[in-house]
Design a protein around this motif. Structure first.
Motif, PDB file in Angstrom:
ATOM      1  N   ARG A 119      18.920  96.076  79.379  1.00 23.20           N
ATOM      2  CA  ARG A 119      18.275  96.518  80.614  1.00 23.20           C
ATOM      3  C   ARG A 119      18.204  98.047  80.692  1.00 23.20           C
ATOM      4  O   ARG A 119      17.413  98.595  81.463  1.00 23.20           O
ATOM      5  N   TYR A 120      19.016  98.728  79.890  1.00 23.90           N
ATOM      6  CA  TYR A 120      18.957 100.195  79.877  1.00 23.90           C
ATOM      7  C   TYR A 120      17.677 100.667  79.198  1.00 23.90           C
ATOM      8  O   TYR A 120      17.094  99.935  78.384  1.00 23.90           O
ATOM      9  N   PRO A 121      17.228 101.880  79.530  1.00 28.63           N
ATOM     10  CA  PRO A 121      16.011 102.400  78.877  1.00 28.63           C
ATOM     11  C   PRO A 121      16.133 102.321  77.357  1.00 28.63           C
ATOM     12  O   PRO A 121      17.184 102.650  76.797  1.00 28.63           O
ATOM     13  N   GLN A 122      15.070 101.873  76.732  1.00 31.42           N
ATOM     14  CA  GLN A 122      15.055 101.637  75.291  1.00 31.42           C
ATOM     15  C   GLN A 122      14.596 102.846  74.507  1.00 31.42           C
ATOM     16  O   GLN A 122      13.830 103.654  75.015  1.00 31.42           O
ATOM     17  N   ALA A 123      15.003 102.911  73.272  1.00 27.42           N
ATOM     18  CA  ALA A 123      14.462 103.906  72.350  1.00 27.42           C
ATOM     19  C   ALA A 123      14.242 103.231  71.002  1.00 27.42           C
ATOM     20  O   ALA A 123      14.934 102.268  70.667  1.00 27.42           O
ATOM     21  N   SER A 124      13.247 103.696  70.261  1.00 21.25           N
ATOM     22  CA  SER A 124      13.012 103.198  68.897  1.00 21.25           C
ATOM     23  C   SER A 124      12.889 104.395  67.976  1.00 21.25           C
ATOM     24  O   SER A 124      12.342 105.422  68.372  1.00 21.25           O
ATOM     25  N   ARG A 125      13.399 104.270  66.765  1.00 25.99           N
ATOM     26  CA  ARG A 125      13.160 105.308  65.772  1.00 25.99           C
ATOM     27  C   ARG A 125      13.239 104.708  64.381  1.00 25.99           C
ATOM     28  O   ARG A 125      13.944 103.728  64.140  1.00 25.99           O
ATOM     29  N   SER A 130      24.183 108.019  74.179  1.00 20.48           N
ATOM     30  CA  SER A 130      24.407 109.025  75.231  1.00 20.48           C
ATOM     31  C   SER A 130      24.185 108.415  76.618  1.00 20.48           C
ATOM     32  O   SER A 130      24.873 108.777  77.579  1.00 20.48           O
ATOM     33  N   THR A 131      23.233 107.491  76.734  1.00 17.34           N
ATOM     34  CA  THR A 131      22.975 106.818  78.014  1.00 17.34           C
ATOM     35  C   THR A 131      24.224 106.048  78.458  1.00 17.34           C
ATOM     36  O   THR A 131      24.659 106.136  79.609  1.00 17.34           O
ATOM     37  N   MET A 191      20.165 104.497  73.666  1.00 14.33           N
ATOM     38  CA  MET A 191      20.850 105.675  73.143  1.00 14.33           C
ATOM     39  C   MET A 191      22.310 105.625  73.593  1.00 14.33           C
ATOM     40  O   MET A 191      22.604 105.323  74.757  1.00 14.33           O
TER      41      MET A 191
END
Lengths: 192, 437
Positions: free
Chosen positions: B151-157, B200-201, B198
């Motif tokens: 549910r936390y903001p997602q990131a892709s890399r 950090s989140t 992330m």
């Protein structure tokens, strides 16, 4: 131009303070720590919950449980629980040697508990989390103390009549204690 | 080769079986049972009949324009005959399998071919049951279930992941191999698109207390794998990854969630992550003392050598390929660096005497692999081909002699030196570094 920039900044500040603005968002480019508000997904962890999983042991002995074990008890345990994979004297294998059979840098026979490990606490930590490999987590804390004492004895670091507990295990002086240095590679043209 | 052919036939059998099986399954019933038209019936007959029709067509390759093709399916599979495989080191709890880098194109590794390194096997974990405990020097110790994390903001890399033991087979002066594939030597490298939250989140959610400087990451496998990670990296680009190339992360890569530390050695990127303890010092676990450290020539041992330095590997031509004739051949391979971007890859086709910049195919992503290519006109004479990568810090992939000089010959990790392939006059290719030492 300057006015415009100020205007944009004012809008940004207003957005960050608005009641329905989301908490800060991090992305692959790095953290934005500008917001102190939280999402709050997840649940608080109780002390008991933490204690259940908090099994690691720090190099100064923090995290070692109560209890104790003797080299003698450790010998009996080792001969049942460990000998098949690590050999009668800790050098025969077939799996990792527990006693050095070569110079300390030699892979893999030298890089062992007595020749290479900087902290005795790591032995308790590792055996408790990962050994015996086919039945990990099956030994009691007293048994882990005992078998750790025996492995240290096999390495000539404890006498045959020793009994160890949290204080005496953390106090064992390991020959490789001061051998380790932090990574000094930094990129750039120099090869390290 | 015989083995390969056998497998290819097996694949064909499977494909035909699936074709028939499909008609009997529930989604098929919607077509075959409920709303069967005359044309549906003909299509179905054709599905049944096509192998027979193909067989009846006589010798020579079947003509796919005369036989209707296979229906759509829920999950695809590789073409029969295309069977890239990981190379399994040994069937043991602590073991590895390597990515067939010499058989792959581009830079992304298919998830089922991503290399493996486990210390006590692959655990079976149900996502619904998995919990991540974050505690230690934090204001609010918390437990996160997978639904919470997602549910936390997602990131892709996109980034590479490499075991720091990769390439160890070509460091010993007296034991330089010749008949070794790029997969055997350097197959502990894979590249994926990772998706997650992330770190950090999450650390902001729990509130890191002043004075904290490290964390301990711990897995829920039978090795309860544990590694210390500096907080600086944790708050820079570390990710709790639950997605891999668009789907859920594979069990072998840490399902349901792993720590991802872009550009750092694989072992520290703890899989099946179940606990993070924020601390003010490293824990000194077995895998950051006994293992994954580097005895140097001066009697010290380098510890916490996390970053994977710049490296390149030619994947074609490489053993066991054979160049059947002289003329134009495209030399191709992978290059990467844990310190940012690859800025240059050079190729030598004369044993390292002269170097030519290779073409680097974009996008050049930070801490990811790039594909390099160099068109080469082989004159039919014996030679050695090499590659070397340069990264944005100005670091140039060293020769093995440079590494020996800097570290001695007893290190067993981070062997990122230049590799060489020997092209014999008859076109056979073998690992050629032994010729240069």
């Amino acid at each position: 131009m300057r006015r415009l920039a100020l205007g944009v900044a004012a809008v940004a500040v207003a957005a960050a303070c608005a009641p329905d603005a989301p908490p800060a968002r991090d992305d692959a480019a790095g953290a934005d720590a500008s917001s102190s508000r939280l999402f709050g997904f997840g649940s608080p962890a109780s002390e008991d919950r933490i204690a259940l999983w908090n099994i690691d042991v720090k190099p100064d002995g923090e995290g070692l449980p109560p209890g104790s074990g003797s080299v003698e008890d450790g010998r009996r345990l080792y001969e049942v629980q460990c000998v098949a994979c690590h050999g009668a004297t800790g050098t025969e294998g077939p799996n990792d040697r527990l006693v050095p059979a070569a110079n300390w840098e030699q892979w893999p026979s030298g890089r062992t508990v007595g020749g290479y490990w900087p902290y005795a606490t790591t032995l308790f930590d590792y055996v408790r989390r990962a050994m015996p490999q086919a039945t990990p987590g099956s030994l009691s804390d007293d048994e882990v103390y005992a078998v750790s004492a025996y492995v240290l004895h096999l390495n000539g670091l404890l006498p045959a009549d020793a009994v160890i507990d949290s204080a005496s295990l953390a106090a064992v002086e390991m020959p490789a204690r001061d051998r380790f240095v932090p990574d000094d590679r930094r990129g750039g043209p120099e090869v390290r | 080769m015989a083995n390969r052919d056998t497998k290819a036939n097996g694949g064909g059998e499977r494909a035909r079986f699936t074709r028939r099986g499909w008609l009997a399954t529930a989604p098929g019933a919607a077509v075959a049972g409920l709303a069967m038209t005359r044309s549906d019936a003909l299509w179905n007959q054709a599905q049944e009949a096509s192998p027979a029709a193909a067989a009846a067509a006589g010798p020579g390759p079947p003509d796919p324009t005369k036989v209707p093709g296979r229906f759509v399916s829920e999950v695809g599979s590789r073409a029969p005959g295309e069977e890239p495989r990981r190379l399994v080191r040994s069937l043991a709890l602590s073991s590895s399998s390597r990515t067939p880098i010499h058989e792959l194109q581009g830079t992304i590794t298919p998830a089922d071919l991503h290399f493996e390194r486990h210390h006590a096997g692959v655990p079976e974990i149900a996502a619904e049951d998995h919990e991540l405990l974050v505690h230690g020097m934090v204001e609010r110790p918390m437990v996160f279930r997978m639904a919470d994390l997602k549910r936390y903001p997602q990131a892709s890399r996109i980034c590479f992941l490499e075991c720091s033991g990769n390439g160890g087979g070509a460091y010993s002066r007296n034991r330089m191999p010749t008949e070794i594939t790029a997969q055997q030597l350097d197959g502990l490298i894979s590249t994926s698109e990772w998706t997650g939250v992330m770190l950090s989140t999450i650390l902001r959610e729990v509130g890191v207390r002043p004075g904290a400087s490290w964390l301990l990451a711990e897995g829920g496998d039978a090795a309860v794998m544990a590694r210390s990670v500096p907080l600086e990296k944790a708050t820079d680009d570390a990710m709790l990854a639950y997605g891999q190339n668009g789907e859920a992360i594979r069990p072998e890569q840490g399902y349901p969630v792993r720590l991802l530390l872009p550009g750092w050695e694989g072992n520290a990127q703890v899989k099946w992550l179940r606990r993070i303890e924020v601390t003010d010092r490293p824990t000194m676990t077995r895998d950051e003392t006994s293992r994954y450290t580097d005895p140097l020539i001066d009697g010290t041992a380098r510890q916490f050598s996390f970053v994977m330095d710049a490296k390149s590997v030619i994947t074609f031509p490489s053993y066991p390929y054979v160049l059947p004739e002289r003329g134009w051949w495209e030399i191709s391979g992978l290059a990467w660096t844990g310190r940012g971007r690859v800025t240059r890859v050079e190729v030598s086709t004369d044993g390292g005497r002269s170097w030519t910049p290779a073409q680097i195919e974009g996008p050049v992503l930070s801490k990811s692999t790039v594909r390099f290519r160099h068109l080469w006109r082989w004159d039919g004479r014996e030679t050695l081909i090499l590659s070397r990568a340069t990264d944005e810090t100005g670091y140039v992939q060293p020769t093995v002699q440079q590494l020996w000089e800097a570290r001695g010959e007893r290190t067993s990790y981070h062997q990122n030196h230049q590799r060489a392939w020997k092209i014999a006059a008859d076109g056979t290719v073998t690992f050629g570094l032994g010729e240069l030492v």
